[in-house]
Design a protein around this motif. Structure first.
Motif, mmCIF file in Angstrom:
data_model
loop_
_atom_site.group_PDB
_atom_site.id
_atom_site.type_symbol
_atom_site.label_atom_id
_atom_site.label_comp_id
_atom_site.label_asym_id
_atom_site.label_seq_id
_atom_site.Cartn_x
_atom_site.Cartn_y
_atom_site.Cartn_z
ATOM 1 N N ILE A 1 10.413 9.730 -1.883
ATOM 2 C CA ILE A 1 9.665 10.657 -2.745
ATOM 3 C C ILE A 1 10.454 11.942 -2.953
ATOM 4 C CG2 ILE A 1 7.574 12.064 -2.920
ATOM 5 C CD1 ILE A 1 6.235 9.739 -1.209
ATOM 6 N N ALA A 2 10.939 12.522 -1.874
ATOM 7 C CA ALA A 2 11.689 13.775 -1.976
ATOM 8 C C ALA A 2 12.927 13.592 -2.845
ATOM 9 C CB ALA A 2 12.074 14.278 -0.589
ATOM 10 N N LYS A 3 13.630 12.474 -2.687
ATOM 11 C CA LYS A 3 14.822 12.213 -3.487
ATOM 12 C C LYS A 3 14.438 12.010 -4.952
ATOM 13 C CE LYS A 3 19.043 9.521 -3.920
ATOM 14 N NZ LYS A 3 19.427 10.382 -4.980
ATOM 15 N N SER A 4 13.378 11.302 -5.204
ATOM 16 C CA SER A 4 12.931 11.069 -6.589
ATOM 17 C C SER A 4 12.609 12.383 -7.281
ATOM 18 C CB SER A 4 11.705 10.156 -6.612
ATOM 19 O OG SER A 4 12.024 8.896 -6.105
ATOM 20 N N ILE A 5 11.910 13.259 -6.595
ATOM 21 C CA ILE A 5 11.559 14.557 -7.172
ATOM 22 C C ILE A 5 12.824 15.388 -7.375
ATOM 23 C CG2 ILE A 5 10.364 16.738 -6.706
ATOM 24 C CD1 ILE A 5 8.536 14.448 -7.609
ATOM 25 N N SER A 6 13.706 15.365 -6.423
ATOM 26 C CA SER A 6 14.964 16.102 -6.530
ATOM 27 C C SER A 6 15.770 15.606 -7.728
ATOM 28 C CB SER A 6 15.770 15.954 -5.240
ATOM 29 O OG SER A 6 17.023 16.556 -5.384
ATOM 30 N N ARG B 1 0.844 -1.211 0.000
ATOM 31 C CA ARG B 1 0.000 0.000 0.000
ATOM 32 C C ARG B 1 0.869 1.249 0.000
ATOM 33 N NH1 ARG B 1 -3.253 3.019 -2.061
ATOM 34 N NH2 ARG B 1 -4.282 4.508 -0.731
ATOM 35 N N GLU B 2 1.949 1.211 0.769
ATOM 36 C CA GLU B 2 2.840 2.366 0.799
ATOM 37 C C GLU B 2 3.474 2.583 -0.584
ATOM 38 O OE1 GLU B 2 4.880 4.105 4.332
ATOM 39 O OE2 GLU B 2 6.505 2.893 3.489
ATOM 40 N N ALA B 3 3.844 1.510 -1.249
ATOM 41 C CA ALA B 3 4.399 1.623 -2.601
ATOM 42 C C ALA B 3 3.372 2.230 -3.555
ATOM 43 C CB ALA B 3 4.861 0.263 -3.103
ATOM 44 N N GLU B 4 2.109 1.867 -3.389
ATOM 45 C CA GLU B 4 1.040 2.436 -4.218
ATOM 46 C C GLU B 4 0.905 3.943 -3.974
ATOM 47 O OE1 GLU B 4 -2.395 0.142 -3.172
ATOM 48 O OE2 GLU B 4 -1.771 -1.571 -4.377
ATOM 49 N N ILE B 5 0.992 4.356 -2.721
ATOM 50 C CA ILE B 5 0.894 5.779 -2.395
ATOM 51 C C ILE B 5 2.079 6.545 -2.983
ATOM 52 C CG2 ILE B 5 0.897 7.485 -0.525
ATOM 53 C CD1 ILE B 5 -0.641 5.372 1.151
ATOM 54 N N ILE B 6 3.275 5.978 -2.863
ATOM 55 C CA ILE B 6 4.460 6.617 -3.454
ATOM 56 C C ILE B 6 4.247 6.789 -4.950
ATOM 57 C CG2 ILE B 6 6.913 6.302 -4.009
ATOM 58 C CD1 ILE B 6 7.140 4.835 -1.270
ATOM 59 N N SER B 7 3.786 5.749 -5.603
ATOM 60 C CA SER B 7 3.528 5.806 -7.041
ATOM 61 C C SER B 7 2.496 6.873 -7.383
ATOM 62 C CB SER B 7 3.056 4.434 -7.527
ATOM 63 O OG SER B 7 2.819 4.456 -8.905
ATOM 64 N N GLU B 8 1.421 6.938 -6.610
ATOM 65 C CA GLU B 8 0.377 7.942 -6.840
ATOM 66 C C GLU B 8 0.938 9.363 -6.725
ATOM 67 O OE1 GLU B 8 -2.844 7.196 -4.104
ATOM 68 O OE2 GLU B 8 -3.124 5.167 -4.871
ATOM 69 N N SER C 1 2.130 14.811 -13.586
ATOM 70 C CA SER C 1 1.029 15.331 -14.399
ATOM 71 C C SER C 1 0.487 16.689 -13.957
ATOM 72 C CB SER C 1 -0.116 14.317 -14.421
ATOM 73 O OG SER C 1 -0.665 14.157 -13.136
ATOM 74 N N GLU C 2 0.838 17.124 -12.749
ATOM 75 C CA GLU C 2 0.304 18.395 -12.241
ATOM 76 C C GLU C 2 1.452 19.326 -11.850
ATOM 77 O OE1 GLU C 2 -2.668 17.864 -9.186
ATOM 78 O OE2 GLU C 2 -3.500 16.117 -10.214
ATOM 79 N N PRO C 3 1.761 20.289 -12.722
ATOM 80 C CA PRO C 3 2.897 21.188 -12.460
ATOM 81 C C PRO C 3 2.834 21.919 -11.122
ATOM 82 C CG PRO C 3 2.110 21.457 -14.697
ATOM 83 C CD PRO C 3 1.138 20.552 -14.002
ATOM 84 N N GLU C 4 1.664 22.343 -10.709
ATOM 85 C CA GLU C 4 1.536 23.075 -9.440
ATOM 86 C C GLU C 4 1.894 22.172 -8.257
ATOM 87 O OE1 GLU C 4 -1.999 25.174 -6.943
ATOM 88 O OE2 GLU C 4 -1.921 25.624 -9.089
ATOM 89 N N TYR D 1 0.140 12.933 3.596
ATOM 90 C CA TYR D 1 0.060 11.521 3.246
ATOM 91 C C TYR D 1 0.493 10.647 4.407
ATOM 92 C CZ TYR D 1 -0.504 13.257 -1.476
ATOM 93 O OH TYR D 1 -0.976 13.906 -2.586
ATOM 94 N N ASN D 2 -0.190 9.548 4.566
ATOM 95 C CA ASN D 2 0.108 8.608 5.636
ATOM 96 C C ASN D 2 1.146 7.593 5.152
ATOM 97 O OD1 ASN D 2 0.039 7.085 7.955
ATOM 98 N ND2 ASN D 2 -1.796 5.966 7.363
#
Length: 57
Positions: A48-53, A5-12, A19-22, A38-39
């Protein structure tokens, strides 16, 4: 939380960022604030933060 479930949330979150620039800009500039909504574990928030970075370099 169940790892699957946590992997699904990370993916979401990452798909939403793609898909959403803002949302992506908020995640880039203030990941802690956005990820508070997010839980997920601290480890997931780090992933997540590292992936975005990594995507913005």
């Amino acid at each position: 939380m169940e790892p699957k479930r946590e992997a699904e949330i990370i993916s979401e979150i990452l798909l939403k960022a793609a898909s959403e620039p803002e949302f992506r800009n908020s995640l880039i500039h203030n990941p802690a604030s956005v990820l508070e909504q997010y839980n997920v574990s601290p480890q997931a928030k780090t992933i997540i933060a590292k992936s975005i970075s990594d995507l913005t370099q």
